[in-house]
Design an enzyme around this catalytic site. Structure first.
Site, PDB file in Angstrom:
ATOM      1  CB  CYS A   4     -10.938  -4.131  -8.339  1.00 57.21           C
ATOM      2  SG  CYS A   4      -8.378  -4.038  -7.449  1.00 57.21           S
ATOM      3  CB  CYS A   7      -8.504  -7.496  -8.731  1.00 56.79           C
ATOM      4  SG  CYS A   7      -8.574  -7.697  -6.963  1.00 56.79           S
ATOM      5  CG  ASP A  30       2.071   4.738 -10.711  1.00 67.17           C
ATOM      6  OD1 ASP A  30       0.865   4.280  -9.293  1.00 67.17           O
ATOM      7  OD2 ASP A  30       1.224   5.364 -11.447  1.00 67.17           O
ATOM      8  CG  HIS A  46     -10.089  -6.705  -3.549  1.00 68.55           C
ATOM      9  ND1 HIS A  46      -9.740  -5.429  -3.958  1.00 68.55           N
ATOM     10  CD2 HIS A  46     -10.980  -6.225  -2.631  1.00 68.55           C
ATOM     11  CE1 HIS A  46      -9.715  -4.535  -4.111  1.00 68.55           C
ATOM     12  NE2 HIS A  46     -11.045  -4.788  -3.151  1.00 68.55           N
ATOM     13  CG  ASN A  85      -1.097   7.269  -0.763  1.00 67.04           C
ATOM     14  OD1 ASN A  85      -0.378   7.734   0.460  1.00 67.04           O
ATOM     15  ND2 ASN A  85      -0.783   7.829  -1.992  1.00 67.04           N
ATOM     16  N   GLY A  91      -5.382   9.414   0.508  1.00 66.56           N
ATOM     17  CA  GLY A  91      -4.801   9.980  -0.079  1.00 66.56           C
ATOM     18  C   GLY A  91      -4.606   8.866  -1.547  1.00 66.56           C
ATOM     19  CG  HIS A  96      -6.002  -4.429  -4.864  1.00 68.38           C
ATOM     20  ND1 HIS A  96      -6.520  -5.139  -5.495  1.00 68.38           N
ATOM     21  CD2 HIS A  96      -4.855  -4.886  -4.467  1.00 68.38           C
ATOM     22  CE1 HIS A  96      -6.572  -6.521  -5.670  1.00 68.38           C
ATOM     23  NE2 HIS A  96      -5.098  -5.870  -4.719  1.00 68.38           N
ATOM     24  CG  HIS A  98      -0.752   0.910  -4.374  1.00 66.38           C
ATOM     25  ND1 HIS A  98      -2.996   0.348  -3.710  1.00 66.38           N
ATOM     26  CD2 HIS A  98      -1.066   1.830  -4.549  1.00 66.38           C
ATOM     27  CE1 HIS A  98      -3.085   1.608  -4.276  1.00 66.38           C
ATOM     28  NE2 HIS A  98      -2.237   2.805  -3.910  1.00 66.38           N
ATOM     29  CG  HIS A 100       2.445   4.264  -3.935  1.00 67.22           C
ATOM     30  ND1 HIS A 100       2.544   4.963  -5.270  1.00 67.22           N
ATOM     31  CD2 HIS A 100       1.627   4.162  -2.983  1.00 67.22           C
ATOM     32  CE1 HIS A 100       0.817   5.448  -5.336  1.00 67.22           C
ATOM     33  NE2 HIS A 100       0.920   4.544  -4.159  1.00 67.22           N
TER      34      HIS A 100
HETATM   35  P1  5GP Z   1      -3.049   5.663  -4.706  1.00 65.92           P
HETATM   36  O1  5GP Z   1      -3.033   7.078  -5.248  1.00 65.92           O
HETATM   37  O2  5GP Z   1      -4.693   4.718  -4.803  1.00 65.92           O
HETATM   38  O3  5GP Z   1      -2.282   5.024  -3.535  1.00 65.92           O
HETATM   39  O4  5GP Z   1      -2.059   5.109  -5.649  1.00 65.92           O
HETATM   40  C1  5GP Z   1      -3.019   4.486  -7.116  1.00 65.92           C
HETATM   41  C2  5GP Z   1      -1.519   4.608  -7.923  1.00 65.92           C
HETATM   42  O5  5GP Z   1      -2.207   3.296  -9.313  1.00 65.92           O
HETATM   43  C3  5GP Z   1      -0.982   5.648  -9.055  1.00 65.92           C
HETATM   44  O6  5GP Z   1      -0.107   5.865  -8.751  1.00 65.92           O
HETATM   45  C4  5GP Z   1      -1.264   5.745 -10.159  1.00 65.92           C
HETATM   46  O7  5GP Z   1      -1.020   5.828 -11.048  1.00 65.92           O
HETATM   47  C5  5GP Z   1      -1.409   4.125 -10.360  1.00 65.92           C
HETATM   48  N1  5GP Z   1      -2.398   3.478 -11.241  1.00 65.92           N
HETATM   49  C6  5GP Z   1      -3.611   3.497 -11.322  1.00 65.92           C
HETATM   50  N2  5GP Z   1      -4.517   3.069 -12.796  1.00 65.92           N
HETATM   51  C7  5GP Z   1      -3.494   2.196 -12.868  1.00 65.92           C
HETATM   52  C8  5GP Z   1      -3.173   1.147 -14.108  1.00 65.92           C
HETATM   53  O8  5GP Z   1      -4.597   0.828 -14.678  1.00 65.92           O
HETATM   54  N3  5GP Z   1      -1.993   0.443 -14.266  1.00 65.92           N
HETATM   55  C9  5GP Z   1      -1.483   0.907 -13.522  1.00 65.92           C
HETATM   56  N4  5GP Z   1      -0.305   0.762 -14.038  1.00 65.92           N
HETATM   57  N5  5GP Z   1      -0.934   2.010 -12.635  1.00 65.92           N
HETATM   58  C10 5GP Z   1      -2.302   2.768 -11.927  1.00 65.92           C
HETATM   59 ZN    ZN Z   2      -9.056  -5.824  -5.999  1.00 60.14          ZN
END
Ligand code: 5GP
Ligand code: ZN
Length: 114
Positions: A4, A7, A30, A46, A85, A91, A96, A98, A100
């Site tokens: 992950c 993680c 992000d 996690h 999401n 989406g 993991h 989160h 936004h």
């Molecule tokens: P999700 O679509 O899962 O709600 O959003 C995942 C978010 O994580 C996306 O906005 C993507 O740009 C961000 N993201 C993905 N990988 C990484 C990473 O390695 N580092 C950071 N800082 N953000 C990430």
């Molecule tokens: Zn995780």
């Protein structure tokens, strides 16, 4: 969870621009921001998504919202959006949990995340 990416950010095995950290929560920018401010607030433990939490996680869920409020305040956002999401159809790409935190420009034109 070993495969992950979030993680790995928690474990400091992957670099991230961290803006907040305590025993149970970390917040970082992000990597592909959709607005001038785009910060992710995550539990260090996690958890796949909001859908895999239950009432025993309510303290943590409240704390995540509190950190979202605090980082938004520190970024001097006049208004902002907090979103999470859930699942592929929702989406969610990174499995993991989160939040936004998005702001720094008018968001009325932002249809969705991910
Ligand atoms: P999700 O679509 O899962 O709600 O959003 C995942 C978010 O994580 C996306 O906005 C993507 O740009 C961000 N993201 C993905 N990988 C990484 C990473 O390695 N580092 C950071 N800082 N953000 C990430
Ligand atoms: Zn995780």
């Amino acid at each position: 969870m070993t495969d992950c990416i979030f993680c790995k950010i928690v474990a400091k095995e992957l670099p991230a621009d961290i803006v907040y950290e305590d025993e149970q929560i970390i917040a970082f920018r992000d990597v592909k921001p959709v607005a001038p401010v785009h910060i992710l607030v995550i539990p260090k433990r996690h958890i796949e998504s909001l859908q895999t939490t239950d009432s025993t996680d309510d303290q943590l869920l409240g704390a995540l919202m509190g950190v979202a409020r605090q980082v938004a305040k520190e970024q001097n956002l006049a208004g902002y959006r907090v979103a999470t999401n859930i699942g592929k159809e929702g989406g969610q790409v990174v499995k993991h949990l989160h939040l936004h935190v998005i702001g720094g420009r008018p968001l009325s034109d932002l249809p969705a995340l991910g």
